[in-house]
Scaffold this motif. Sequence first.
Motif, short mmCIF file in Angstrom:
data_model
loop_
_atom_site.label_atom_id
_atom_site.label_comp_id
_atom_site.label_asym_id
_atom_site.label_seq_id
_atom_site.Cartn_x
_atom_site.Cartn_y
_atom_site.Cartn_z
N LYS A 87 21.87 49.38 -56.62
CA LYS A 87 22.80 48.56 -57.39
C LYS A 87 24.24 48.86 -57.04
N THR A 88 24.47 50.01 -56.42
CA THR A 88 25.85 50.39 -56.12
C THR A 88 25.96 50.75 -54.64
N LEU A 89 27.20 50.76 -54.16
CA LEU A 89 27.43 51.14 -52.77
C LEU A 89 26.90 52.54 -52.50
N GLU A 90 27.14 53.45 -53.45
CA GLU A 90 26.73 54.84 -53.21
C GLU A 90 25.20 54.96 -53.15
N GLN A 91 24.49 54.15 -53.92
CA GLN A 91 23.02 54.16 -53.80
C GLN A 91 22.60 53.62 -52.43
N SER A 92 23.33 52.63 -51.92
CA SER A 92 22.97 52.11 -50.59
C SER A 92 23.28 53.14 -49.51
N TYR A 93 24.38 53.88 -49.67
CA TYR A 93 24.66 54.96 -48.71
C TYR A 93 23.53 55.99 -48.75
N ALA A 94 23.10 56.33 -49.96
CA ALA A 94 22.02 57.33 -50.11
C ALA A 94 20.78 56.86 -49.34
N ASN A 95 20.42 55.60 -49.49
CA ASN A 95 19.24 55.09 -48.77
C ASN A 95 19.41 55.20 -47.26
N GLN A 96 20.61 54.87 -46.78
CA GLN A 96 20.85 54.93 -45.33
C GLN A 96 20.81 56.37 -44.82
N ILE A 97 21.35 57.29 -45.61
CA ILE A 97 21.33 58.70 -45.21
C ILE A 97 19.88 59.21 -45.22
N CYS A 98 19.11 58.79 -46.24
CA CYS A 98 17.68 59.17 -46.29
C CYS A 98 16.96 58.72 -45.03
N ASP A 99 17.23 57.49 -44.58
CA ASP A 99 16.58 56.98 -43.35
C ASP A 99 16.80 57.95 -42.20
N LEU A 100 18.04 58.40 -42.05
CA LEU A 100 18.37 59.25 -40.89
C LEU A 100 17.85 60.67 -41.08
N GLU A 102 15.14 61.43 -42.54
CA GLU A 102 13.70 61.38 -42.29
C GLU A 102 13.37 61.28 -40.79
N LYS A 103 14.34 60.85 -39.99
CA LYS A 103 14.12 60.78 -38.53
C LYS A 103 14.52 62.07 -37.82
N ALA A 104 15.25 62.95 -38.51
CA ALA A 104 15.77 64.16 -37.86
C ALA A 104 14.78 65.32 -38.00
N ASP A 105 15.04 66.40 -37.26
CA ASP A 105 14.31 67.66 -37.48
C ASP A 105 15.16 68.62 -38.32
N TYR A 106 16.48 68.58 -38.07
CA TYR A 106 17.40 69.51 -38.71
C TYR A 106 18.62 68.74 -39.19
N VAL A 107 19.16 69.19 -40.33
CA VAL A 107 20.32 68.51 -40.92
C VAL A 107 21.41 69.55 -41.22
N LEU A 108 22.62 69.26 -40.76
CA LEU A 108 23.78 70.09 -41.09
C LEU A 108 24.75 69.22 -41.88
N ASP A 109 24.99 69.60 -43.13
CA ASP A 109 25.83 68.80 -44.03
C ASP A 109 27.11 69.59 -44.31
N ILE A 110 28.27 69.00 -43.96
CA ILE A 110 29.53 69.75 -44.03
C ILE A 110 30.39 69.29 -45.20
N HIS A 111 30.76 70.25 -46.02
CA HIS A 111 31.58 70.00 -47.21
C HIS A 111 32.81 70.91 -47.21
#
Length: 288
Positions: A87-100, A102-111
Motif C-alpha cells: 500500500k505504500t512506497l516503503e512496502q514496495s521497496y521492501a518487496n523489491q529488496i526481498c527479491d534480491l 532471495e537471489k543472493a548468497d550473502y548480504v551486507l547492509d550498511i547503516h
Amino acid sequence: MQTLETYTFNSHKPGANLLVLGAVHGNEPAGTLAIEKIMQKLVQAQITLKSGSVTFIPVCNPVAKQEDVRFIEHNLNRILKRHDFEKTLEQSYANQICDLIEKADYVLDIHSTHLEGDLPTVFNDFVTEETSAWAESLNVGTVITSWRDMLGSAGVADEFSDTVFHSFNHGKKALLVEAGYHNEPTAEKLAYQAIEKTLKFFGMVDKAYTEANVSENTIAHMYKLVFKTEQDGKFVQDWKHMDPVVAKQVIAKLDDGSELTAEQDGYIVIPFPEATAGEEWFYLAKKD
Ligand SMILES: [Zn+2]
C-alpha cells in the motif's frame, strides 16, 4: 510504484553472489557514497571481480533519502518482509529488496548512527563460524551479537523484520554495518572498506587495498532494548554508541524520578536522544 535502481557486476565465474545495501534509512549517506565509489572502480577496472557476482542497491529508500529523513511511513528495516498487498512506497521497496536478498548468497547492509563520535560496529545477528570470520575480517573495531535474542526478551521480535532477519529466513548469511555518525566523512570511508574487505573475504577480489584499522575487535552481546515512552526522560550524560557502562550505572532519568540503569558491565548501544514516544531510545550490550 517506483523501481529501485540496482547494479550487478558479474565475473561470469563461479563464486559468491553478494548483495550490498545502502540507505535503507534515508538519512544515512555512508553506504550510498561507498557503493558509488566502489562501483566507479569496478567500471573503470581499478578493481576486477575474479569470481562470483555483486549486486548493489545504492539507495534502498529513495523517497526518504530525498527528504533526508530516516523513513516516511514505515521504518524500512522493521518491515523488511514480503507485503502481499503493498500500500505504500516503503512496502514496495521492501518487496523489491526481498527479491534480491532471495537471489543472493550473502548480504551486507550498511547503516550509520545518530551522534557525532559514535564508534562503528558490525552486527552479527545469526552467528556461524563463517559470519564470525567475515565480521572479524571487516576490522571495524566492534562486533555485536544477540540482536534477535534481545528482541525476543523485549517481546517485539515479530515487529522487527529487518534485512538480516529476512536473509536468515531464506538461508542467506548477512551482516549489518553501522559505519559511525551519519555525517562523519570517516563513515563513508569505513563503509567503503567494509565492502572491499567483504569482496576480499569471499575471494571475489585479489586483495583489499585499504589498511586494517584495528588489530582486535571488541565483542559484545545485546541484552536490552529500551523504548522511549510518553513519559519524558533524559540521558544523564551525552552518551555515544559503545560508551562503556558498569552494572547499576544510571543511563537515564524519567520525569517521575525513576532511573534506568545498566544491568551488567558492558556498553550503551546506539543511543538516540531525539527518540520520540514509541521509538527505540537506546540498547544495552554486555561484555563478551
Ligand atoms: Zn540505519
